[in-house]
Design an enzyme around this catalytic site. Structure first.
Site, PDB file in Angstrom:
ATOM      1  CD  GLU A  80      -3.021  -1.150   0.162  1.00  0.00           C
ATOM      2  OE1 GLU A  80      -3.182   0.216  -0.478  1.00  0.00           O
ATOM      3  OE2 GLU A  80      -3.910  -1.701  -0.105  1.00  0.00           O
ATOM      4  CD  GLU A 111       4.871 -21.499  10.383  1.00  0.00           C
ATOM      5  OE1 GLU A 111       5.136 -21.551  11.698  1.00  0.00           O
ATOM      6  OE2 GLU A 111       3.880 -20.818   9.848  1.00  0.00           O
TER       7      GLU A 111
END
EC number: 4.2.1.126
Length: 274
Positions: A80, A111
């Protein structure tokens, strides 16, 4: 002492026997606790932001790192920055365990790789002017811990956002942010309150940095990218308000310069009408 609050049993039980209204009201009741938990972390957030700003003023970058929901939220916030504040996409970078494929689908054991996070940072040329923020509700994600440990060892500023007290991740951060939201409505589902808290804190970090770097004027996104009709209309109305222009004149001016800020500066440089 490390306390795994994110895995504590929910305050609610027999969820499958509840009505839709009861479930929604329960979740909303728990969500109202999140803003209060975030408010208690403001001094921690401030400490991190105040150290990031001078680095970014000198060309440093900000990296977010996470896995699963935490990684997706970091990528979301980073993505953004260009449209909202007109900064290049290399200014704030979101990295997620498993790469872009993990944005939509789980990537098995991604992960759990302690070395991979640091390798990805190196591929971006990370250096001591940058900042790395690890995001992990549990504070135990190896991908994130390994990256922060190496970053810190190389003199890079590190921060983290987690929802447990004195976690292994916080131990690797110069500026840990521990936002304690309590047990999740669905036990262990940290995409809920913990994820909401992460999103709020990421908003606070990136927005406060961009404001301090001069990317907002008054309360307006004068550096936003004019990437669709909605944003062109918004920019047009900004110029209308600032210079008392008609919609057509303001839109023409905006499209001529391609930027609210540049269009505004051009108007201010014009000699006043006699």
């Amino acid at each position: 002492m490390f306390e795994k609050i994110t895995e504590q049993p929910s305050l609610y039980d027999r969820l499958e026997e509840k009505s839709t209204r009861e479930i929604l009201e329960d979740i909303n009741r728990e969500d109202r606790k999140v803003a209060e938990a975030v408010s208690r972390t403001i001094p921690m957030i401030e400490r991190l932001v105040e150290q990031i700003i001078p680095r970014m003023e000198q060309g440093g970058r900000l990296f977010y790192m996470g896995a699963g929901t935490s990684g997706r939220l970091g990528v979301l916030d980073a993505s953004e920055i260009p449209p909202t504040f007109g900064m290049p996409p290399t200014f704030v970078i979101g990295l997620i365990a498993g790469g872009d494929r993990a944005l939509r689908n789980p990537v098995e054991k991604a992960e759990d790789n302690t070395e991979r996070g640091w390798e990805e940072l190196l591929s971006h040329g990370v250096n001591s002017s940058d900042t790395v923020i690890g995001i992990a509700a549990s504070g135990t994600t190896p991908y994130v811990i390994g990256a922060l440990r190496e970053a810190r060892r190389h003199g890079i500023l590190t921060g983290c956002i987690c929802s447990n007290i004195e976690s292994p991740l916080a131990a690797e951060a110069d500026c840990p942010i521990e936002v304690i939201v309590g047990p999740e409505y669905v036990t262990g589902s940290s995409r809920m309150k913990s994820g909401t808290a992460q999103k709020m804190i990421l908003n606070m970090i990136s927005t406060s940095i961009m404001i301090r770097l001069g990317r907002v004027k008054g309360n307006r996104m004068v550096n936003m990218q004019l990437s669709n009709n909605k944003l062109i209309d918004r920019g047009t109305r900004m110029l209308m308000s600032e210079f008392d222009l008609s919609y057509e004149d303001a839109r023409t001016l905006l499209l001529r310069y391609g930027s609210v800020r540049i269009a505004s500066e051009s108007m201010k440089q014009k000699p006043p009408k006699k």
